[in-house]
Enzyme design. Structure first.
Site, short mmCIF file in Angstrom:
data_model
loop_
_atom_site.label_atom_id
_atom_site.label_comp_id
_atom_site.label_asym_id
_atom_site.label_seq_id
_atom_site.Cartn_x
_atom_site.Cartn_y
_atom_site.Cartn_z
N ASN A 6 33.45 34.62 56.07
CA ASN A 6 33.61 33.63 55.02
C ASN A 6 33.92 34.47 53.79
O ASN A 6 33.07 35.25 53.35
CB ASN A 6 32.32 32.83 54.84
N ALA A 8 33.83 33.98 50.78
CA ALA A 8 32.92 33.79 49.65
C ALA A 8 31.60 34.56 49.83
O ALA A 8 30.81 34.66 48.91
CB ALA A 8 32.62 32.30 49.47
N CYS A 9 31.40 35.13 51.01
CA CYS A 9 30.14 35.81 51.35
C CYS A 9 30.19 37.29 50.95
O CYS A 9 31.09 38.02 51.36
CB CYS A 9 29.91 35.68 52.85
N SER A 10 29.21 37.73 50.18
CA SER A 10 29.19 39.13 49.74
C SER A 10 28.97 40.09 50.91
O SER A 10 29.53 41.19 50.92
CB SER A 10 28.10 39.34 48.67
N ARG A 13 32.36 40.55 52.51
CA ARG A 13 33.22 41.41 51.69
C ARG A 13 32.79 42.87 51.80
O ARG A 13 33.63 43.77 51.89
CB ARG A 13 33.22 40.94 50.24
#
Length: 119
Positions: A6, A8-10, A13
């Site tokens: 996802n 948006a997930c740190s 990333r």
């Protein structure tokens, strides 16, 4: 190697950054857009050596709405859990990295990502 993320997930990333830094050859699957089928979820569970409730984000609103905390965690309920993950992919723990040796890891830590890289 494939990584389910996802964006948006740190944690996702961070895993991608580490894979890039190590020069890993991988493909990205944005699993909220390219939702895994029930069969794909079963396959990744086998590769992980886990049960569906082990990779379920039970703190998500969808989990509370479904009442997942009260669902049995047994073989008879396994298909119900898999169906819930396929219908509500936001509930799938992330990132999941499928390694080249046929195994997989939930890459929420640097050590887990490095473990996938070593396989």
């Amino acid at each position: 190697m494939e990584i389910w993320i996802n964006p948006a997930c740190s944690k996702c990333r961070s895993a991608i950054s580490l894979l890039d830094a190590e020069g890993a050859d991988y493909t990205v699957r944005r699993y909220l857009e390219d939702v895994p089928s029930e069969d794909e979820i079963r396959e990744v569970l086998t590769r992980l050596g886990l049960e569906p409730w082990d990779i379920t984000r039970t703190g998500e609103a969808d989990a509370r709405e479904l009442g997942l905390e009260d669902w049995p965690r047994d073989e008879a309920s396994r298909d119900r859990w898999v169906a819930a993950l396929a219908a509500h992919p936001k509930l799938i723990q992330r990132p999941i990295i499928t390694a080249d040796d046929g195994t997989a890891v939930v890459g929420r830590s640097e050590d887990a990502v490095r473990d996938a890289l070593s396989r």
